[in-house]
Motif scaffolding. Sequence first.
Motif, PDB file in Angstrom:
ATOM      1  N   THR A  54     -27.148  -2.437 -13.049  1.00  0.00           N
ATOM      2  CA  THR A  54     -26.039  -1.896 -12.274  1.00  0.00           C
ATOM      3  C   THR A  54     -25.990  -2.579 -10.917  1.00  0.00           C
ATOM      4  O   THR A  54     -26.947  -3.248 -10.508  1.00  0.00           O
ATOM      5  CB  THR A  54     -26.180  -0.379 -12.076  1.00  0.00           C
ATOM      6  N   VAL A  55     -24.871  -2.411 -10.232  1.00  0.00           N
ATOM      7  CA  VAL A  55     -24.734  -2.851  -8.848  1.00  0.00           C
ATOM      8  C   VAL A  55     -24.724  -1.603  -7.977  1.00  0.00           C
ATOM      9  O   VAL A  55     -23.857  -0.737  -8.137  1.00  0.00           O
ATOM     10  CB  VAL A  55     -23.449  -3.669  -8.628  1.00  0.00           C
ATOM     11  N   MET A  56     -25.692  -1.501  -7.082  1.00  0.00           N
ATOM     12  CA  MET A  56     -25.809  -0.345  -6.205  1.00  0.00           C
ATOM     13  C   MET A  56     -25.093  -0.625  -4.898  1.00  0.00           C
ATOM     14  O   MET A  56     -25.348  -1.630  -4.243  1.00  0.00           O
ATOM     15  CB  MET A  56     -27.280  -0.033  -5.935  1.00  0.00           C
ATOM     16  N   GLN A  57     -24.176   0.263  -4.556  1.00  0.00           N
ATOM     17  CA  GLN A  57     -23.445   0.147  -3.286  1.00  0.00           C
ATOM     18  C   GLN A  57     -23.897   1.257  -2.357  1.00  0.00           C
ATOM     19  O   GLN A  57     -23.868   2.431  -2.712  1.00  0.00           O
ATOM     20  CB  GLN A  57     -21.938   0.217  -3.529  1.00  0.00           C
ATOM     21  N   THR A  58     -24.333   0.854  -1.179  1.00  0.00           N
ATOM     22  CA  THR A  58     -24.667   1.806  -0.123  1.00  0.00           C
ATOM     23  C   THR A  58     -23.975   1.321   1.147  1.00  0.00           C
ATOM     24  O   THR A  58     -24.347   0.275   1.693  1.00  0.00           O
ATOM     25  CB  THR A  58     -26.185   1.896   0.112  1.00  0.00           C
ATOM     26  N   GLY A  59     -22.957   2.056   1.571  1.00  0.00           N
ATOM     27  CA  GLY A  59     -22.152   1.566   2.683  1.00  0.00           C
ATOM     28  C   GLY A  59     -21.487   0.272   2.278  1.00  0.00           C
ATOM     29  O   GLY A  59     -20.836   0.189   1.227  1.00  0.00           O
ATOM     30  N   ASP A  60     -21.702  -0.776   3.085  1.00  0.00           N
ATOM     31  CA  ASP A  60     -21.160  -2.095   2.746  1.00  0.00           C
ATOM     32  C   ASP A  60     -22.263  -3.060   2.343  1.00  0.00           C
ATOM     33  O   ASP A  60     -22.121  -4.279   2.448  1.00  0.00           O
ATOM     34  CB  ASP A  60     -20.367  -2.663   3.931  1.00  0.00           C
ATOM     35  N   SER A  61     -23.379  -2.504   1.846  1.00  0.00           N
ATOM     36  CA  SER A  61     -24.483  -3.313   1.335  1.00  0.00           C
ATOM     37  C   SER A  61     -24.571  -3.144  -0.174  1.00  0.00           C
ATOM     38  O   SER A  61     -24.266  -2.076  -0.715  1.00  0.00           O
ATOM     39  CB  SER A  61     -25.803  -2.867   1.981  1.00  0.00           C
ATOM     40  N   PHE A  62     -25.017  -4.225  -0.844  1.00  0.00           N
ATOM     41  CA  PHE A  62     -25.042  -4.232  -2.308  1.00  0.00           C
ATOM     42  C   PHE A  62     -26.351  -4.811  -2.796  1.00  0.00           C
ATOM     43  O   PHE A  62     -26.928  -5.717  -2.198  1.00  0.00           O
ATOM     44  CB  PHE A  62     -23.869  -5.060  -2.855  1.00  0.00           C
ATOM     45  N   ASP A  63     -26.819  -4.280  -3.925  1.00  0.00           N
ATOM     46  CA  ASP A  63     -28.037  -4.780  -4.548  1.00  0.00           C
ATOM     47  C   ASP A  63     -27.995  -4.398  -6.018  1.00  0.00           C
ATOM     48  O   ASP A  63     -27.166  -3.566  -6.439  1.00  0.00           O
ATOM     49  CB  ASP A  63     -29.279  -4.213  -3.870  1.00  0.00           C
ATOM     50  N   PHE A  64     -28.874  -4.990  -6.796  1.00  0.00           N
ATOM     51  CA  PHE A  64     -28.942  -4.657  -8.204  1.00  0.00           C
ATOM     52  C   PHE A  64     -29.781  -3.393  -8.387  1.00  0.00           C
ATOM     53  O   PHE A  64     -30.805  -3.193  -7.712  1.00  0.00           O
ATOM     54  CB  PHE A  64     -29.548  -5.799  -9.014  1.00  0.00           C
ATOM     55  N   GLY A  65     -29.347  -2.560  -9.294  1.00  0.00           N
ATOM     56  CA  GLY A  65     -30.069  -1.340  -9.605  1.00  0.00           C
ATOM     57  C   GLY A  65     -30.567  -1.378 -11.029  1.00  0.00           C
ATOM     58  O   GLY A  65     -30.346  -2.319 -11.784  1.00  0.00           O
ATOM     59  N   PRO A  66     -31.274  -0.328 -11.450  1.00  0.00           N
ATOM     60  CA  PRO A  66     -31.814  -0.273 -12.809  1.00  0.00           C
ATOM     61  C   PRO A  66     -30.698  -0.173 -13.841  1.00  0.00           C
ATOM     62  O   PRO A  66     -29.560   0.166 -13.513  1.00  0.00           O
ATOM     63  CB  PRO A  66     -32.681   1.002 -12.777  1.00  0.00           C
ATOM     64  N   PRO A  67     -31.017  -0.455 -15.080  1.00  0.00           N
ATOM     65  CA  PRO A  67     -30.009  -0.357 -16.146  1.00  0.00           C
ATOM     66  C   PRO A  67     -29.371   1.027 -16.199  1.00  0.00           C
ATOM     67  O   PRO A  67     -30.011   2.047 -15.889  1.00  0.00           O
ATOM     68  CB  PRO A  67     -30.800  -0.659 -17.420  1.00  0.00           C
ATOM     69  N   SER A  68     -28.090   1.047 -16.577  1.00  0.00           N
ATOM     70  CA  SER A  68     -27.360   2.283 -16.675  1.00  0.00           C
ATOM     71  C   SER A  68     -27.850   3.095 -17.858  1.00  0.00           C
ATOM     72  O   SER A  68     -28.194   2.530 -18.912  1.00  0.00           O
ATOM     73  CB  SER A  68     -25.869   2.001 -16.842  1.00  0.00           C
TER      74      SER A  68
END
Length: 497
Positions: free
Chosen positions: A482-496
């Motif tokens: 997944t793509v994790m969005q926090t505010g205007d920052s982005f990173d990869f997250g664990p599988p959905s």
Amino acid sequence: MPAPVRVVIRVLAFGAVAAVGLFQAFWHLGRANINPDEGVYLTAGQQYIRGVFTFNREHPPTAKYILGLVQEVLGQNLTSGRIAATSIAFLAGVVLFLWLRRELGFWWALVATAFWWLLPRAVVQTGIKIDRFAILEPFMVSFAILALALGWWWFRRPTWWAAALAGAAMALSVTSKVSTAFLVVTFAFLAVRLLLRDRAVRAGLVGLASYVAAFVAVFAASWHPMGMTSAIRYMLDFQSEQNRLGHNVIVAGRVVLHPPWWANLWFTEQGLGPWLLAALCLAALFAFLPRPSELSVYLGVALAVLLVFYLLVAKNALPSYYYVWVWILFVLAAIGTKNLFEFRRQRRRILRPLALVILLVAGATAVTTTAAIARVGPTGFARVSPVLAEHGVTRIKILSTGYASWEFKPYLGANVKAATIDASNHASFGGAPFSATAVALRTDNRIHIDRPLETFVANHRELFTHVVVDDVDLYLPKGGRTVMQTGDSFDFGPPST
């Protein structure tokens, strides 16, 4: 040619044109993408016929009454509303034919009707013919066509009841959408022409009085259930505020809040296509040559009134606005093409081939329009869910930048989180963190996009699968991540899960 044979040929010709017109009007009505305004007007219609008038008060009620009544008969769904809109637009073509047959003859009346039934009136993100959608414009324009036809009937045979019918029809148009209000000038024009031509003072004054009385009666009857004074005041205040604030729209490759004066002309070219528009405008010019008929002048006044309003008075422009005058362009083009065929003998060698080229362009466009409607189906975000399923994405959560909310909300609703644009044109997500299984990026610089997300995708391009769904660019994280969005920052997250 024997009269019976001539009748059979005419019946077959009219039947063939009408059959294609019916195909264009009704084929797969329910499959096309949803126009962003359809749900609003359908819901308002359902409420209005139940006596609830709190919704969509920024537009008049008549078309919404019709949409509500039709849904009571055919069911409360999108297709019912579309049937109502496309039916009234098709019937407007019948009115055109009956009106023009006496003025132009059978064949040229059929040409004008064919232009209306078979040529495109495309609007971006809506479809190749706007009258296939459950919106206000088909009702407004169809009643306007009826009003001008009845006005002409009165001009030819002045009777008080013909004038009253014309006024009633114009009121139905204006109370469907107020944009045709200035067309009341056309009846005053006919009355003045009648006075000057025949010195028929009594007929002219009686006609004007009947027109105005019927217009006022129908206008008041339509508005009365809403509370006429408060409803009209709200509508005018809303429109005034919208003119002041502006309306974001793409014109010639640029997003503008207050479009230039020529924006609606540009939308006309986009809706008809450059070749068809050029052919129609050239033909319409010859409606006034070598000497304009009274009908050409009448239609010319109607066209001029609408162009002055939309180009010089109105402060906003939308892709659908040109629809209000395109039927006049069609009729003038038919008259002009007829004139090209009937010019004096010494000029026919040049002008008749020109008329044939105009008819060829129109005919080719009608064929491509018919073919496009034959292939009509869901596109873009309407297809995103099944396409994602094909790629193994069953939990649909999308981060979107560059797409307007009306493009995805009818199909994906709250499953899409879109960037918002603040007063400084900065695109930001904000809000609670969001775990996305896909990213939708429109990288068209005409529309504001969130650069950080675009940069994130570009910097990790090898970790995304790019999937194109018509005009939607999807980027799917590989490995089910997944793509994790926090505010205007982005990173990869664990599988959905």
